[in-house]
Design an enzyme around this catalytic site. Structure first.
Site, PDB file in Angstrom:
ATOM      1  N   GLU A 172      39.006  43.857  44.611  1.00 39.92           N
ATOM      2  CA  GLU A 172      40.380  43.411  44.886  1.00 39.92           C
ATOM      3  C   GLU A 172      40.580  42.984  46.341  1.00 39.92           C
ATOM      4  O   GLU A 172      41.487  43.464  47.033  1.00 39.92           O
ATOM      5  CB  GLU A 172      41.389  44.515  44.512  1.00 39.92           C
ATOM      6  CG  GLU A 172      41.365  44.837  43.040  1.00 39.92           C
ATOM      7  CD  GLU A 172      42.490  45.739  42.563  1.00 39.92           C
ATOM      8  OE1 GLU A 172      43.216  46.309  43.395  1.00 39.92           O
ATOM      9  OE2 GLU A 172      42.637  45.879  41.336  1.00 39.92           O
ATOM     10  N   GLU A 291      38.988  45.900  35.270  1.00 43.05           N
ATOM     11  CA  GLU A 291      40.019  46.961  35.342  1.00 43.05           C
ATOM     12  C   GLU A 291      41.157  46.550  34.433  1.00 43.05           C
ATOM     13  O   GLU A 291      41.829  45.541  34.695  1.00 43.05           O
ATOM     14  CB  GLU A 291      40.538  47.139  36.774  1.00 43.05           C
ATOM     15  CG  GLU A 291      39.572  47.876  37.669  1.00 43.05           C
ATOM     16  CD  GLU A 291      40.193  48.294  39.007  1.00 43.05           C
ATOM     17  OE1 GLU A 291      41.398  48.624  39.046  1.00 43.05           O
ATOM     18  OE2 GLU A 291      39.450  48.271  40.002  1.00 43.05           O
TER      19      GLU A 291
HETATM   20  O1  AHR Z   1      42.072  52.031  39.106  1.00 43.30           O
HETATM   21  C1  AHR Z   1      42.905  52.354  40.160  1.00 43.30           C
HETATM   22  C2  AHR Z   1      42.932  51.287  41.253  1.00 43.30           C
HETATM   23  O2  AHR Z   1      43.550  50.139  40.758  1.00 43.30           O
HETATM   24  C3  AHR Z   1      41.606  50.798  41.741  1.00 43.30           C
HETATM   25  O3  AHR Z   1      41.072  51.596  42.738  1.00 43.30           O
HETATM   26  C4  AHR Z   1      41.943  49.448  42.282  1.00 43.30           C
HETATM   27  O4  AHR Z   1      40.863  48.549  42.210  1.00 43.30           O
HETATM   28  C5  AHR Z   1      43.136  49.007  41.476  1.00 43.30           C
HETATM   29  O5  AHR Z   1      44.167  48.567  42.281  1.00 43.30           O
END
Ligand code: AHR
Length: 499
Positions: A172, A291
């Site tokens: 990210e 994610e």
């Molecule tokens: O999964 C929780 C967080 O969400 C992770 O660390 C990040 O990559 C995202 O913002």
């Protein structure tokens, strides 16, 4: 209500890459410490890993687990987590404002993955560090022997290389919250140079470049295009991240979340192909949705957390039944896009926004979202068939024509099974779903599994862990060329046929 699903064995979306059922474990909250690792727990093995947790992970049949972050990786020194445990430094961890003890590092996590019958998707730190660190870590993990870092691994007791195949180039990097956040130009350049040297060292690896942190980032779209313009020849995937939620308690709108996921996937696919066209390249970049999940229940509690604790209760969303329905629709959406989504990670796996919860020193149990994931991961392997669905629709404030039925069929030729996954989004009515079986005339029903609950907010907790569990008494009748499945109001359904 009535609905219809037509499938044709010659019209497939594509072969499902099993890594679409990946997950994620970050050094965050109680994911590692008191999650997968708790040496004092009665079920701990010789390395301190909880066997009761591994047993639940096995039920989910997870082929790949992203590690060690997440936001954590952008400030992480991987060297802190190797060698004698008593010599490992404690650090103030700046992504989540906790103390990291480094009791678990790359060596231990590799070993855990082996014991959990899964593989590791390794992320490198492109926040505070860069190509040099990534190269060294790769050498430590994958180089056979005879170099500084490979011999260091061997000295730590790991003679064989870990042979990690998938590597994420940071995390990210567009997010202002990210340690060492970058502009698309800055990230594109460093990701390109990192990718180049990593592939020089081990050409067998696959690399994931960071896409936007979500569909709703102001730089979404432009970010992907710029990053891919820099990295196209050296990377294999671009990442997508998105979390969904129901903070305004508008369940009808919430149940339509997968429409956003679908739009997101289609948009990123279009951007990948735009860059392909501009570059006149033969290579196709695929998607790693590494994610995705529901994340909102724990937001308020997390704001009150005291800083610099070790393994606090952080991001511990307690999922309810409607969350499981949304997760079901998200899984169906990943399957419907399996021609381009080759990897996906349910974020995360244990305690932190997770399907598996643990009590320190006590029980481990399955949250509601565990079940749709378990069903798709176990029965959704093979080829996804392009679903032609006719269903009544409804409107939300933002989205028009949301179909009441979300569904996809998967055929597994090896096992001779056809499985239909379906969610009924209606809060009032059951739906009689006609499944056209003209290509599978002798199909026999194996079972119709249903996850349902009268109370949309019902949860599984330590003292009531079987409150929301599936049964297999769903009503499906099979005729000569079609089957009829009754999808009860707000329900998740898995209809399995022998073909
Ligand atoms: O999964 C929780 C967080 O969400 C992770 O660390 C990040 O990559 C995202 O913002």
């Amino acid at each position: 209500m009535k609905a219809r699903l037509i499938i044709n064995k010659d019209f497939s979306v594509g072969e499902i890459d099993k890594r679409i059922y990946g997950s994620f474990i970050e050094h965050l909250g109680r994911a590692i410490y008191n999650g997968i690792y708790e040496p004092s727990h009665p079920s701990a093995d010789d390395m301190g890993f909880r066997k009761d947790v591994i047993e639940l992970v096995n039920q989910l049949n997870v082929p790949i687990v992203r590690y060690p972050g997440g936001n954590f990786v952008s400030g992480y020194n991987w060297e802190d987590g190797i060698g004698p445990k008593e010599k490992r430094p404690r650090r103030a961890e700046l992504a989540w404002h906790v103390i990291e003890t480094n009791e678990v590092g790359i060596d231990e996590f590799q070993e855990w993955a082996k014991r959990a019958n899964t593989e590791v998707m390794q992320a490198v730190n492109l926040g505070t560090r860069g190509p040099d660190e990534a190269r060294n870590l790769l050498e430590y993990c994958n180089f056979p022997k005879g170099t500084y870092y490979s011999d260091m691994r061997r000295a730590h007791g790991f003679e064989e290389p870990f042979d990690i195949k998938v590597w994420c180039l940071g995390n990210e990097m567009d997010g202002s919250w990210q340690i060492g956040a970058k502009t698309a130009e800055e990230y594109g350049r460093i990701a390109c140079e990192t990718a180049k040297i990593m592939k020089e060292l081990d050409p067998s690896i696959e690399l994931v470049a960071c896409g936007s942190s979500s569909l709703f980032m102001p730089t979404f779209g432009k970010w992907e295009a710029t990053v891919l313009e820099h990295t196209y020849d050296y990377v294999d995937y671009i990442s997508l991240h998105n979390y969904y939620g129901n903070p305004n308690n508008d369940t009808k709108a919430y149940l339509a979340s997968s429409i956003d996921m679908d739009n997101f996937i289609k948009s990123v696919t279009a951007i990948c192909d735009y860059v392909k066209a501009v570059k006149k390249s033969d290579k196709t970049i695929n998607l790693s949705f590494d994610e995705w999940n529901i994340w909102f229940h724990s937001n308020e509690a997390d704001k009150k957390l005291e800083r610099w604790q070790i393994a606090p209760h952080q991001l511990e969303d307690v999922y309810n039944f409607e969350d499981a329905l949304v997760v079901g629709t998200l899984l169906i959406t990943l399957l419907k896009n399996c021609d381009r989504v080759k990897m996906a990670c349910l974020a995360q796996l244990v305690n932190v926004i997770a399907p598996i919860m643990t009590e320190n020193g006590g029980k481990a149990w399955a949250q509601t979202i565990f079940y749709p994931f378990m069903h798709t991961s176990n029965y959704g392997r093979g080829v996804a068939l392009a679903p032609v669905v006719s269903s009544d629709t409804y409107d939300t404030d933002r989205l028009k024509k949301v179909p009441y039925v979300e569904t996809v069929a998967v055929v597994n030729d090896e096992k001779k099974e056809l499985t239909v996954f379906a969610v009924n989004r209606s809060l009032e009515e059951s739906i009689d779903l006609e499944i056209d079986l003209r290509d599978y005339e002798n199909a026999e029903l194996i079972e119709h599994i249903v996850l349902e609950h009268e109370d949309l907010k019902a949860t599984n907790t330590v003292d009531n862990s079987d409150n929301v569990v599936p049964h297999n008494n769903g009503a499906t009748s099979v005729g000569e060329r079609a089957a009829n499945a009754i999808l009860n109001k707000h329900s998740w359904n898995v209809i399995r046929f022998k073909i």
